[in-house]
Design a protein around this motif. Structure first.
Motif, mmCIF file in Angstrom:
data_model
loop_
_atom_site.group_PDB
_atom_site.id
_atom_site.type_symbol
_atom_site.label_atom_id
_atom_site.label_comp_id
_atom_site.label_asym_id
_atom_site.label_seq_id
_atom_site.Cartn_x
_atom_site.Cartn_y
_atom_site.Cartn_z
ATOM 1 N N GLY A 165 27.555 34.145 -18.387
ATOM 2 C CA GLY A 165 28.333 34.555 -19.566
ATOM 3 C C GLY A 165 29.112 33.446 -20.217
ATOM 4 N N VAL A 166 30.047 32.846 -19.515
ATOM 5 C CA VAL A 166 30.929 31.858 -20.142
ATOM 6 C C VAL A 166 30.539 30.444 -19.705
ATOM 7 C CG1 VAL A 166 33.314 31.057 -20.347
ATOM 8 C CG2 VAL A 166 32.831 33.509 -20.255
ATOM 9 N N THR A 167 30.299 29.579 -20.674
ATOM 10 C CA THR A 167 29.964 28.184 -20.377
ATOM 11 C C THR A 167 31.261 27.389 -20.228
ATOM 12 O OG1 THR A 167 27.938 28.386 -21.685
ATOM 13 C CG2 THR A 167 28.702 26.156 -21.204
ATOM 14 N N ARG A 168 31.434 26.773 -19.064
ATOM 15 C CA ARG A 168 32.690 26.047 -18.776
ATOM 16 C C ARG A 168 32.455 24.551 -18.986
ATOM 17 N NH1 ARG A 168 35.249 26.724 -13.866
ATOM 18 N NH2 ARG A 168 37.293 27.050 -14.826
ATOM 19 N N ILE A 169 33.276 23.980 -19.848
ATOM 20 C CA ILE A 169 33.009 22.631 -20.371
ATOM 21 C C ILE A 169 34.162 21.673 -20.090
ATOM 22 C CG2 ILE A 169 32.590 21.314 -22.508
ATOM 23 C CD1 ILE A 169 31.478 23.962 -23.721
ATOM 24 N N LEU A 170 33.798 20.443 -19.694
ATOM 25 C CA LEU A 170 34.734 19.316 -19.655
ATOM 26 C C LEU A 170 34.347 18.370 -20.778
ATOM 27 C CD1 LEU A 170 34.689 18.549 -15.813
ATOM 28 C CD2 LEU A 170 36.565 19.662 -17.086
ATOM 29 N N GLU A 171 35.343 17.770 -21.424
ATOM 30 C CA GLU A 171 35.066 16.839 -22.517
ATOM 31 C C GLU A 171 35.772 15.514 -22.267
ATOM 32 O OE1 GLU A 171 36.920 17.770 -26.292
ATOM 33 O OE2 GLU A 171 35.254 16.897 -27.416
ATOM 34 N N LEU A 172 35.011 14.432 -22.373
ATOM 35 C CA LEU A 172 35.591 13.087 -22.322
ATOM 36 C C LEU A 172 35.582 12.552 -23.743
ATOM 37 C CD1 LEU A 172 34.009 11.378 -19.181
ATOM 38 C CD2 LEU A 172 36.458 11.503 -19.737
ATOM 39 N N GLN A 173 36.756 12.514 -24.351
ATOM 40 C CA GLN A 173 36.849 12.071 -25.746
ATOM 41 C C GLN A 173 36.913 10.554 -25.839
ATOM 42 O OE1 GLN A 173 39.881 14.009 -28.181
ATOM 43 N NE2 GLN A 173 40.208 15.462 -26.513
ATOM 44 N N GLY A 174 36.482 10.030 -26.980
ATOM 45 C CA GLY A 174 36.631 8.602 -27.254
ATOM 46 C C GLY A 174 38.078 8.253 -27.575
ATOM 47 N N HIS A 225 40.351 20.447 -11.184
ATOM 48 C CA HIS A 225 39.584 21.676 -11.425
ATOM 49 C C HIS A 225 38.455 21.907 -10.410
ATOM 50 C CE1 HIS A 225 41.583 21.620 -15.326
ATOM 51 N NE2 HIS A 225 41.129 20.397 -15.524
ATOM 52 N N GLY A 226 38.118 20.877 -9.623
ATOM 53 C CA GLY A 226 36.886 20.940 -8.832
ATOM 54 C C GLY A 226 35.695 20.899 -9.768
ATOM 55 N N LEU A 227 34.501 20.937 -9.200
ATOM 56 C CA LEU A 227 33.320 20.968 -10.076
ATOM 57 C C LEU A 227 32.548 22.272 -9.968
ATOM 58 C CD1 LEU A 227 31.408 17.568 -10.413
ATOM 59 C CD2 LEU A 227 32.881 18.735 -12.043
ATOM 60 N N GLU A 228 32.919 23.087 -8.966
ATOM 61 C CA GLU A 228 32.232 24.377 -8.817
ATOM 62 C C GLU A 228 32.475 25.204 -10.087
ATOM 63 O OE1 GLU A 228 30.486 24.634 -6.134
ATOM 64 O OE2 GLU A 228 31.410 22.938 -5.061
ATOM 65 N N GLY A 229 31.430 25.695 -10.641
ATOM 66 C CA GLY A 229 31.606 26.568 -11.808
ATOM 67 C C GLY A 229 31.762 25.834 -13.122
ATOM 68 N N ILE A 230 31.738 24.481 -13.088
ATOM 69 C CA ILE A 230 31.748 23.727 -14.345
ATOM 70 C C ILE A 230 30.284 23.531 -14.751
ATOM 71 C CG2 ILE A 230 32.374 21.580 -15.502
ATOM 72 C CD1 ILE A 230 34.853 23.035 -14.628
ATOM 73 N N ASP A 231 29.969 23.880 -15.976
ATOM 74 C CA ASP A 231 28.575 23.818 -16.432
ATOM 75 C C ASP A 231 28.214 22.493 -17.074
ATOM 76 O OD1 ASP A 231 27.686 26.657 -15.964
ATOM 77 O OD2 ASP A 231 29.462 27.012 -17.210
ATOM 78 N N LEU A 232 29.152 21.930 -17.856
ATOM 79 C CA LEU A 232 28.771 20.835 -18.753
ATOM 80 C C LEU A 232 29.880 19.812 -18.896
ATOM 81 C CD1 LEU A 232 26.750 19.832 -21.026
ATOM 82 C CD2 LEU A 232 28.185 21.101 -22.633
ATOM 83 N N ALA A 247 31.951 8.872 -10.674
ATOM 84 C CA ALA A 247 33.005 9.705 -10.068
ATOM 85 C C ALA A 247 32.404 10.976 -9.460
ATOM 86 C CB ALA A 247 34.052 10.067 -11.124
ATOM 87 N N ILE A 248 31.456 11.575 -10.159
ATOM 88 C CA ILE A 248 30.828 12.816 -9.680
ATOM 89 C C ILE A 248 30.069 12.546 -8.380
ATOM 90 C CG2 ILE A 248 29.024 14.520 -10.219
ATOM 91 C CD1 ILE A 248 29.877 14.107 -13.236
ATOM 92 N N GLU A 249 29.331 11.421 -8.348
ATOM 93 C CA GLU A 249 28.573 11.089 -7.130
ATOM 94 C C GLU A 249 29.518 10.803 -5.962
ATOM 95 O OE1 GLU A 249 26.006 7.975 -8.726
ATOM 96 O OE2 GLU A 249 24.294 9.365 -8.616
ATOM 97 N N GLU A 250 30.588 10.057 -6.261
ATOM 98 C CA GLU A 250 31.536 9.720 -5.187
ATOM 99 C C GLU A 250 32.215 10.972 -4.627
ATOM 100 O OE1 GLU A 250 32.397 5.255 -6.932
ATOM 101 O OE2 GLU A 250 34.102 6.587 -6.674
ATOM 102 N N ALA A 251 32.289 12.013 -5.452
ATOM 103 C CA ALA A 251 32.889 13.278 -4.981
ATOM 104 C C ALA A 251 31.858 14.153 -4.265
ATOM 105 C CB ALA A 251 33.498 14.032 -6.160
ATOM 106 N N GLY A 252 30.620 13.660 -4.168
ATOM 107 C CA GLY A 252 29.606 14.378 -3.395
ATOM 108 C C GLY A 252 28.776 15.374 -4.193
ATOM 109 N N TYR A 253 28.814 15.271 -5.493
ATOM 110 C CA TYR A 253 28.014 16.178 -6.342
ATOM 111 C C TYR A 253 26.845 15.419 -6.972
ATOM 112 C CZ TYR A 253 32.048 19.325 -6.044
ATOM 113 O OH TYR A 253 33.047 20.134 -5.590
ATOM 114 N N ALA A 254 25.895 16.187 -7.492
ATOM 115 C CA ALA A 254 24.711 15.600 -8.132
ATOM 116 C C ALA A 254 24.833 15.734 -9.653
ATOM 117 C CB ALA A 254 23.449 16.315 -7.642
ATOM 118 N N PRO A 255 25.135 14.599 -10.332
ATOM 119 C CA PRO A 255 25.235 14.667 -11.798
ATOM 120 C C PRO A 255 23.877 15.004 -12.396
ATOM 121 C CG PRO A 255 25.287 12.376 -11.041
ATOM 122 C CD PRO A 255 25.353 13.236 -9.822
ATOM 123 N N GLY A 256 23.874 15.808 -13.441
ATOM 124 C CA GLY A 256 22.613 16.213 -14.063
ATOM 125 C C GLY A 256 22.048 17.492 -13.471
ATOM 126 N N THR A 257 22.528 17.839 -12.258
ATOM 127 C CA THR A 257 22.061 19.053 -11.582
ATOM 128 C C THR A 257 23.235 20.004 -11.339
ATOM 129 O OG1 THR A 257 20.363 17.743 -10.482
ATOM 130 C CG2 THR A 257 20.800 19.935 -9.574
#
Ligand code: AHR
Length: 331
Positions: A165-174, A225-232, A247-257
């Motif tokens: 239902g809800v897409t959860r988004i993080l944004e890195l602004q310039g 926020h953790g990364l669980e439940g973050i979509d994008l 940063a995502i890899e160092e935290a043990g997650y798979a970026p892109g997946t």
């Protein structure tokens, strides 16, 4: 010495008086010889995009016998340094000033000084606030809002059918206050809102267009926020996206997946990360417009009609295109 004013003309085609010539009137900028003297106040060297842009402009000026000299200043992402560079160009009576403004506001005084000195200003890459539109002749660069819309459309196409239902988004602004940060954000959310995507902007911070700051902000996002439940993750440029991937890899997650990632620019390093499956969508921002810029500079110095804004051509690439496109990347 030929002088003319050019303030007071609104958006659209900008027409300099036919009698107008370049700033010092003899097309030399140094009082003798052939060709234009051009001052270029560049943003800095914060990204592969920026380095490619500087190289493109410098190489085009070097190869163009209509240009006698390109005075190049790297302002290290500091507006005060850019203003100082423009003032020096005015003192040196260059024929045309090219400015890639680090942020959108704060240019009125120095651009008025250039206008008073009869030196035309061309914006390259980034734009400035609409209120100062009469103080430059033309802008050549990207349509940043359109880049944001492209990122937004992919997001809608990818997540609209999300069963959660809800897409959860993080944004890195310039860089805060810069045209690409403002417009990439606006274009992105314009599409999400316009298409009625159910989303939550979980966090949005500036990473100043650098890998180091992008990584640091992503680390903070993960801690908060953790990364669980973050979509994008929507990163406004390659460097911040690549820093975030670390940063995502160092935290043990798979970026892109575990989290889908959009970046804007399309450098070789960005495409390689795509080939490696670490990101999902690339919105191209094209820095290689040096030759086109030289044509604009010459046209402006000769009083030709020019459009107020000329966008450079840019594409988009999804995972099915990364491998084939990688060898074509120029930066
Ligand atoms: O203004 C263009 C932006 O500036 C590019 O996307 C970014 O990489 C650069 O720093």
């Amino acid at each position: 010495m030929k002088r003319r004013t050019f303030a007071g003309i609104g958006a659209g085609v900008f027409l300099l008086p036919l009698a107008a010539a370049c700033g010092n009137g003899d097309d030399s900028g140094d009082g003798g010889g052939d060709g234009l003297v051009v001052g270029f106040a560049q943003v800095g060297a914060e990204s592969a995009w920026r380095t490619a842009n500087s190289e493109s402009v410098q190489a085009a000026a070097e190869a163009d016998d209509r240009i006698a000299e390109l005075k190049f200043v790297d302002a290290q992402q500091d507006q005060e340094k850019q203003i100082e560079a423009v003032r020096n160009f005015i003192t040196q009576q260059v024929d045309v000033i090219v400015l890639a403004p680090v942020v959108e506001t704060g240019w009125t005084d120095v651009l008025q000084e250039a206008a008073d000195a009869g030196i035309p200003v061309v914006l390259a890459d980034r734009g400035i606030e609409a209120a100062d539109e009469d103080l430059y002749v033309t802008r050549l660069g990207s349509d940043f809002a359109e880049e944001g819309r492209k990122a937004g459309q992919w997001t809608v196409d990818t997540f609209a059918a999300d069963p959660d239902g809800v897409t959860r988004i993080l944004e890195l602004q310039g860089t805060t206050g810069s045209a690409p940060a403002n417009d990439r954000k606006a274009g992105f959310f314009e599409v999400l809102d316009g298409e009625g995507l159910a989303y939550e902007l979980v966090d949005s911070q500036s990473g100043n267009f650098t890998a180091e700051e992008g990584k640091a902000v992503m680390e903070t996002f993960i801690t908060t926020h953790g990364l669980e439940g973050i979509d994008l993750l929507y990163a406004h440029n390659d460097e911040m996206g690549l820093g975030a991937i670390q940063a995502i890899e160092e935290a043990g997650y798979a970026p892109g997946t575990d989290i889908q990632i959009i970046i804007v620019d399309g450098s070789k390093a960005g495409f390689q990360a795509g080939v490696d499956g670490k990101l999902n969508y690339i919105v191209e921002c094209n820095p290689v417009f040096g030759e086109q810029l030289m044509d604009v500079v010459v046209a402006v110095s000769e009083g030709d009609e020019v459009e107020k804004f000329t966008p450079v051509e840019e594409g988009v690439f999804d995972a099915s295109q990364f491998e084939a496109e990688l060898p074509n990347r120029q930066f």
